[in-house]
Design an enzyme around this catalytic site. Structure first.
Site, short mmCIF file in Angstrom:
data_model
loop_
_atom_site.label_atom_id
_atom_site.label_comp_id
_atom_site.label_asym_id
_atom_site.label_seq_id
_atom_site.Cartn_x
_atom_site.Cartn_y
_atom_site.Cartn_z
N SER A 37 12.46 -1.85 -58.69
CA SER A 37 11.40 -2.98 -58.57
C SER A 37 11.02 -3.13 -57.19
O SER A 37 11.54 -3.10 -56.05
CB SER A 37 12.15 -4.45 -58.84
OG SER A 37 12.80 -4.09 -59.91
N GLU B 122 23.29 -9.64 -56.74
CA GLU B 122 22.32 -9.41 -57.89
C GLU B 122 22.44 -10.42 -59.09
O GLU B 122 21.49 -11.12 -59.61
CB GLU B 122 22.09 -8.05 -58.43
CG GLU B 122 21.04 -7.73 -59.24
CD GLU B 122 20.86 -6.34 -59.61
OE1 GLU B 122 21.80 -5.45 -59.67
OE2 GLU B 122 19.72 -6.16 -60.05
C1 LIG Z 1 13.55 -5.56 -65.13
C2 LIG Z 1 14.35 -4.55 -64.34
C3 LIG Z 1 14.27 -4.28 -63.07
C4 LIG Z 1 15.17 -3.34 -62.48
N1 LIG Z 1 15.31 -3.08 -61.14
C5 LIG Z 1 15.92 -2.23 -60.55
C6 LIG Z 1 15.97 -2.20 -59.16
O1 LIG Z 1 15.16 -2.87 -58.33
N2 LIG Z 1 16.71 -1.07 -58.43
C7 LIG Z 1 17.62 -0.29 -59.30
O2 LIG Z 1 18.32 0.42 -58.59
N3 LIG Z 1 17.77 -0.38 -60.58
C8 LIG Z 1 16.91 -1.31 -61.09
N4 LIG Z 1 16.86 -1.47 -62.65
C9 LIG Z 1 17.66 -0.39 -63.67
C10 LIG Z 1 19.00 -1.20 -64.06
O3 LIG Z 1 19.99 -1.60 -63.16
C11 LIG Z 1 19.63 -0.43 -65.33
O4 LIG Z 1 18.56 -0.33 -66.20
C12 LIG Z 1 20.88 -0.95 -65.66
O5 LIG Z 1 21.85 -0.79 -64.98
C13 LIG Z 1 21.12 0.02 -66.95
O6 LIG Z 1 21.13 1.29 -66.87
P1 LIG Z 1 20.20 2.11 -67.81
O7 LIG Z 1 18.83 1.88 -67.81
O8 LIG Z 1 20.44 3.56 -67.29
O9 LIG Z 1 21.05 2.08 -69.18
P2 LIG Z 1 22.19 2.90 -69.77
O10 LIG Z 1 23.29 2.69 -68.71
O11 LIG Z 1 21.88 4.26 -69.99
O12 LIG Z 1 22.75 1.92 -71.13
C14 LIG Z 1 22.23 2.23 -72.23
C15 LIG Z 1 22.73 1.47 -73.33
O13 LIG Z 1 24.05 1.77 -73.42
C16 LIG Z 1 24.98 0.83 -73.20
N5 LIG Z 1 26.08 0.84 -72.44
C17 LIG Z 1 26.42 1.98 -71.30
N6 LIG Z 1 27.45 1.73 -71.06
C18 LIG Z 1 28.17 1.02 -71.66
C19 LIG Z 1 29.53 0.87 -72.01
N7 LIG Z 1 30.54 1.27 -70.98
N8 LIG Z 1 30.01 -0.12 -72.77
C20 LIG Z 1 29.23 -0.61 -73.76
N9 LIG Z 1 27.88 -0.29 -73.64
C21 LIG Z 1 27.54 0.55 -72.73
C22 LIG Z 1 23.85 -0.24 -72.39
O14 LIG Z 1 24.50 -1.61 -72.55
C23 LIG Z 1 22.64 -0.15 -73.03
O15 LIG Z 1 22.46 -0.77 -74.09
C24 LIG Z 1 16.17 -2.27 -63.24
C25 LIG Z 1 16.04 -2.57 -64.59
C26 LIG Z 1 15.26 -3.65 -65.36
C27 LIG Z 1 15.21 -3.64 -66.86
#
Ligand SMILES: Cc1cc2nc3c(=O)[nH]c(=O)nc-3n(C[C@H](O)[C@H](O)[C@H](O)COP(=O)(O)OP(=O)(O)OC[C@H]3O[C@@H](n4cnc5c(N)ncnc54)[C@H](O)[C@@H]3O)c2cc1C
Length: 411
Positions: free
Chosen positions: A182, A265
């Site tokens: 972001s 955060e």
């Molecule tokens: C609006 C927004 C702003 C953001 N800004 C930033 C930023 O500035 N900097 C940054 O670094 N990141 C940022 N992010 C990223 C955010 O931190 C990640 O999207 C988040 O940590 C989830 O990771 P992923 O998208 O890889 O999903 P994944 O980790 O791949 O998860 C996919 C799905 O699997 C589920 N899941 C995964 N592991 C488990 C588990 N152990 N048990 C149960 N369910 C599980 C999750 O809940 C999810 O439904 C942002 C995201 C959003 C939406």
């Protein structure tokens, strides 16, 4: 900063008077947002959807306001004086917030991540040189910082990240890709977590750094959201050099650094810092009334549920915030606060979808109907950002309820 800045020299009452005087001289009193049907703006969004020009204007206005408040002694009230803070307790911060709430001041959202998450991490883990170089400038709004954690295969499982940093004398060379960053498009520095020893267990081979976003080899590419805006990015690093002085904490101790940022955060999102605490039930009541659904028992029940849970969510956040303000480390309360908030946002999404139906899908031009689409489309992002709902539930289950840990999974 005025001479009265020393903690010994100012009472809370004198500080309140000083804050009021500054705001009266520099801002207009806030006029209550109207909630009646058809009155005022009908915008109800979570993530701001702006054009590049609107965004540039918002950033410039936010920076100018932050500089003005900082120079008057209200920019970093609780910060240590050696780095430009005012050295006062959080009670003074609360006084400022309550006085400022009565005035119409520019949005501070471009600083949300930098001041809410990165600056506290710099204060906790950076070298004196880096604290000296950045803290004052961040709090004065001269610079903006972003959070470079997530990668295409490392989100919930952050410790699985693959961006490499290799030591080269007094520097580190970084190669890899971050995603969902972001505000990277207007940031000057970023907090990046890199893998520095691939032979160690995944949580142990990571190191944090402060990286210059204008350095050669940093490429920022915008990502468009389903709401239309592009508030986050992919960021590519190709042979980017970071001085060792810009390391956060010890080599291979980056997990601790990352946790400091993540706790802040969750506090920031759960506390409404993500712009998410502002959807009032008065607006929903007006919507039901206008659509003739205010006597519908199902809609009324769901509205009551939202009202009750918004109170629960607000009090949970206040409890978590009180703990931080008392100088304690943010703990699982942050996860509960974030979950309480996103659960309620989901309830709001459900109710407006129920009563608006197709009016949520196509713009009829009617005030206060299609406008909810931006909110409904923004809520899934809130349930993911800063740790997904499922991950928050795992934390609550394991650390609050004492349930067994998931076998073989980490977060
Ligand atoms: C609006 C927004 C702003 C953001 N800004 C930033 C930023 O500035 N900097 C940054 O670094 N990141 C940022 N992010 C990223 C955010 O931190 C990640 O999207 C988040 O940590 C989830 O990771 P992923 O998208 O890889 O999903 P994944 O980790 O791949 O998860 C996919 C799905 O699997 C589920 N899941 C995964 N592991 C488990 C588990 N152990 N048990 C149960 N369910 C599980 C999750 O809940 C999810 O439904 C942002 C995201 C959003 C939406």
């Amino acid at each position: 900063m005025p001479e009265t800045a020393s903690p010994q020299q100012i009472s809370e009452e004198a500080f309140r008077a000083q804050a009021l005087e500054f705001l009266q001289a520099n801002a207009k009193p806030r006029i209550e947002e109207k909630t009646g049907w058809g009155e005022g703006s009908d915008r109800v969004g979570l993530l701001a959807e702006k054009s590049a020009q609107e965004e540039a204007e918002e950033v410039a206005t936010a920076k100018a306001w932050r500089q003005k408040t900082f120079d008057a002694g209200f920019g970093w009230i609780t910060g240590p004086t050696e780095y430009g803070g005012r050295g006062l307790t959080s009670a003074y911060e609360r006084v400022w917030s309550s006085v400022e709430a009565g005035f119409d001041v520019p949005s501070g959202s471009p600083f949300g991540i930098g001041l809410g998450m990165v600056a506290p991490t710099i204060l906790a883990h950076a070298t004196p040189e880096v604290k000296e170089a950045y803290l004052r400038r961040l709090w004065r709004g001269e610079m903006i910082a972003c959070q470079l954690f997530s990668e295409p295969v490392a989100g919930s499982d952050l410790a699985g990240l693959q961006t490499r940093a290799e030591r080269d004398g007094d520097e580190w060379i970084v190669n890899g890709q971050k995603v969902w960053t972001s505000g990277a498009q207007y940031s000057d520095i970023g907090e990046i977590i890199c893998r520095t020893d691939p032979n160690l267990p995944k949580h142990k081979g990571l190191t944090g750094f402060v990286v210059d976003m204008h350095a050669p080899g940093v490429e920022v590419r915008p990502l468009r959201q389903m709401t239309g805006g592009a508030s986050f990015n992919e960021v590519f690093f190709t042979d980017v050099r970071i001085p060792d002085s810009h390391r956060l904490g010890d080599v291979n101790q980056g997990w601790t650094v990352a946790l400091t940022t993540l706790m802040n955060e969750r506090a920031s999102i759960g506390g409404g810092g993500g712009g998410s605490g502002s959807i009032g039930s008065a607006r929903l009541t007006e919507l039901l009334r206008h659509l003739g659904r205010d006597h519908d028992p199902i809609a009324r029940q769901r509205l009551a549920d939202i009202y009750i849970n918004s109170k629960v969510s607000a009090y949970t956040s206040m409890r978590a915030m009180a703990k931080i303000k008392a100088g304690q480390l943010p703990g699982p309360e942050m996860s509960i606060a974030k979950l309480a908030l996103t659960n309620n946002l989901q309830r709001i999404s459900g109710l407006v979808s129920l009563v608006l139906g197709t009016r949520l899908l196509a713009d009829t031009g009617e005030w206060g109907t299609y406008a909810w689409a931006e909110l409904v489309l923004g809520i899934p992002g809130m349930r993911v950002a800063g740790g997904t709902d499922e991950i928050m539930r795992n934390i609550v289950g394991e650390r609050v309820l004492g349930l067994p840990k998931e076998p073989g999974l980490s977060k």
